[in-house]
Design an enzyme around this catalytic site. Structure first.
Site, PDB file in Angstrom:
ATOM      1  N   ASP A 168       0.825  -1.214   0.000  1.00  0.00           N
ATOM      2  CA  ASP A 168       0.000   0.000   0.000  1.00  0.00           C
ATOM      3  C   ASP A 168       0.863   1.270   0.000  1.00  0.00           C
ATOM      4  O   ASP A 168       2.094   1.198   0.004  1.00  0.00           O
ATOM      5  CB  ASP A 168      -0.920  -0.072   1.235  1.00  0.00           C
ATOM      6  CG  ASP A 168      -2.287   0.551   0.993  1.00  0.00           C
ATOM      7  OD1 ASP A 168      -2.424   1.353   0.052  1.00  0.00           O
ATOM      8  OD2 ASP A 168      -3.216   0.250   1.774  1.00  0.00           O
ATOM      9  N   GLU A 201      -1.057   1.840  -5.100  1.00  0.00           N
ATOM     10  CA  GLU A 201      -0.862   3.273  -4.817  1.00  0.00           C
ATOM     11  C   GLU A 201      -1.991   4.093  -5.424  1.00  0.00           C
ATOM     12  O   GLU A 201      -1.852   5.292  -5.637  1.00  0.00           O
ATOM     13  CB  GLU A 201       0.550   3.755  -5.170  1.00  0.00           C
ATOM     14  CG  GLU A 201       1.001   3.591  -6.591  1.00  0.00           C
ATOM     15  CD  GLU A 201       0.329   4.561  -7.522  1.00  0.00           C
ATOM     16  OE1 GLU A 201      -0.669   4.134  -8.171  1.00  0.00           O
ATOM     17  OE2 GLU A 201       0.770   5.720  -7.637  1.00  0.00           O
ATOM     18  N   ASP A 223     -10.270   3.739  -3.407  1.00  0.00           N
ATOM     19  CA  ASP A 223     -10.949   2.552  -2.868  1.00  0.00           C
ATOM     20  C   ASP A 223     -12.359   2.357  -3.420  1.00  0.00           C
ATOM     21  O   ASP A 223     -13.110   3.310  -3.598  1.00  0.00           O
ATOM     22  CB  ASP A 223     -11.045   2.667  -1.342  1.00  0.00           C
ATOM     23  CG  ASP A 223      -9.708   2.437  -0.676  1.00  0.00           C
ATOM     24  OD1 ASP A 223      -8.698   2.281  -1.395  1.00  0.00           O
ATOM     25  OD2 ASP A 223      -9.677   2.430   0.564  1.00  0.00           O
TER      26      ASP A 223
HETATM   27  C1  GAL Z   1      -6.219   1.265   1.387  1.00  0.00           C
HETATM   28  C2  GAL Z   1      -6.362   0.240   0.277  1.00  0.00           C
HETATM   29  C3  GAL Z   1      -7.441  -0.738   0.712  1.00  0.00           C
HETATM   30  C4  GAL Z   1      -7.037  -1.387   2.010  1.00  0.00           C
HETATM   31  C5  GAL Z   1      -6.770  -0.332   3.065  1.00  0.00           C
HETATM   32  C6  GAL Z   1      -6.204  -0.928   4.331  1.00  0.00           C
HETATM   33  O1  GAL Z   1      -5.211   2.165   1.058  1.00  0.00           O
HETATM   34  O2  GAL Z   1      -6.711   0.876  -0.910  1.00  0.00           O
HETATM   35  O3  GAL Z   1      -7.646  -1.717  -0.300  1.00  0.00           O
HETATM   36  O4  GAL Z   1      -5.881  -2.164   1.797  1.00  0.00           O
HETATM   37  O5  GAL Z   1      -5.856   0.633   2.614  1.00  0.00           O
HETATM   38  O6  GAL Z   1      -5.968   0.035   5.319  1.00  0.00           O
END
Ligand code: GAL
Length: 415
Positions: A168, A201, A223
């Site tokens: 991430d 990212e 997301d």
């Molecule tokens: C976001 C990511 C999500 C999940 C989340 C966890 O940045 O896009 O899919 O992994 O973090 O905190």
């Protein structure tokens, strides 16, 4: 004897020289960073888009080892494993502290048996095991990130038996994304274990332009939310995500995929019709298929969606070409995707809130105008005869997904 000793001393001297040259090459600020090496390639994994289950969309930071074991059991018991879902991935919040030497540990309250035991369990069910980290100082859930610990973490994952890493982008400050991801890719390679590398990212640094040499899939958007359209908090609807991911088709191919985020099917925010559209659009876009629901509470209707092998076959088609929108008339759209057998998948997609008749033709799917095609409806699981076009009524927020096979290929298939 004297001669042997002299030779031995010479060999040791050569090794010392070699090691110090290697060490200074690694420390040399002028050395080409891994991201800029023109000969760089990814790891050769993921010839088709990865499929599996990930804890985040349903369980968020409430994940624990019982949930992950149960997911592995259910993937096998529901038939999902047989349909191609292989990776069981723990997302954020599994982490404990780093130990005195800087190695990462698991949260002892949520994962009392440790990650190695969990990975062994997942493997014993015939599945692959995945984990999550972050290129910054902390993960998005404020657990320890991998920045400055890349090689240590990769080594730890390899020791635990990790097969997939989602990486991430929270708390990365001014890091260069390409460089940060290439560094972790190097560390994973150095661990000696084949590990699928999932770059997350959020499309901020146009990863489709550089990530194929570094990893196997890259998120193209922010997301996903469990809703049809529009932003809710920071989360995008599935239609918004499809629109952002669709123009990037040219960048996807075997081993390197656009990732429009994990599936929301079964999380309760959309109708079964909308979930069918979600699954179909993701299959048309050769997207990774990571289920994100509670597999213990799966209705037969949801199982019919996630286990639709005809739609999965389109997603997993070995040609690996991502489909595109080929026409748009208000809320009525056609999407087409060429397939390895010389045929194509064609999606009739109605974004609107009223039923809509949608016309299609062989030419829309890339065939010669008027070409006769075998037509199969992949949701009704029914052959519709042969045609060179037609008109079908599509439910609101719904799809009809067709597989078109040229007459000659059909004959070949029938032997
Ligand atoms: C976001 C990511 C999500 C999940 C989340 C966890 O940045 O896009 O899919 O992994 O973090 O905190």
């Amino acid at each position: 004897m004297m001669m042997m000793r002299a030779l031995g001393r010479f060999a040791v001297a050569v090794m010392v020289l070699l090691q110090s040259t290697l060490a200074s090459a690694q420390l040399d600020p002028n050395r080409t960073p891994p991201s800029l090496d023109p000969a760089r390639t990814a790891n050769g994994l993921a010839p088709t888009p990865p499929m599996g289950w990930n804890s985040w969309n349903r369980f968020g930071c409430e994940v624990n080892e019982a949930i992950v074991r149960k997911a592995a059991d259910r993937i096998v018991a529901t038939g999902m494993a047989g349909a191609g879902y292989r990776f069981v991935v723990i997302d954020d919040c599994w982490h404990g502290k780093r130990d005195g030497a800087g190695f990462i540990t698991a949260d002892p309250a949520r994962f009392p048996s440790g990650i190695k035991a969990l990975a062994d369990y997942v493997h014993s069910r015939g599945l692959k095991f995945g984990i999550y980290s972050d290129a910054g100082a902390m993960t998005c859930g404020k657990r320890p990130g991998s920045q400055g610990h890349e090689y240590q973490d990769a080594l730890t994952y390899a020791r635990w038996g990790v097969d997939y890493l989602k990486y991430d982008w929270c708390y990365t400050g001014s890091r260069n994304a390409e460089e940060a991801y290439a560094l972790m890719a190097e560390a994973l390679k150095a661990s000696g274990r084949p590990i699928v590398f999932s770059i997350c990212e959020w499309g901020q640094n146009q990863p489709w332009k550089w990530a194929a040499r570094i990893g196997n899939l890259w998120r193209t958007t922010g997301d996903i939310g469990d809703h049809w359209q529009g932003k809710r908090d920071w989360r995008l609807g599935i239609v918004d995500i499809a629109d952002l991911n669709e123009p990037l088709a040219a960048y996807a191919g075997p081993g390197h995929w656009n990732d429009p985020d994990m599936l929301e099917i079964g999380n309760g925010g959309m109708s079964d019709t909308e979930y069918r559209s979600h699954f179909s659009l993701w299959a048309m876009m050769a997207a990774p298929l990571m289920a994100g629901n509670d597999l213990d509470r799966m209705t037969p209707a949801l199982a019919d969606i996630l286990l639709n092998r005809e739609v999965i076959a389109v997603d997993q088609d070995r040609l690996g070409r991502q489909g595109r929108r080929v026409s748009r008339d208000g809320d009525a759209e056609l999407w087409a995707r060429p397939l390895a057998d010389g045929g194509a998948a064609l999606l009739l997609f109605n974004r609107g809130s009223r039923a809509r008749a949608i016309d299609w033709s062989a030419a829309d799917a890339g065939f010669a105008p008027g070409a006769r095609l075998g037509v199969r409806d992949l949701w009704a699981h029914r052959a519709l005869g042969s045609a060179s076009g037609g008109r079908l009524t599509v439910a609101p927020h719904g799809v009809i997904m067709l597989r078109l096979t040229p007459a000659s290929a059909e004959r070949t298939h029938r032997g």
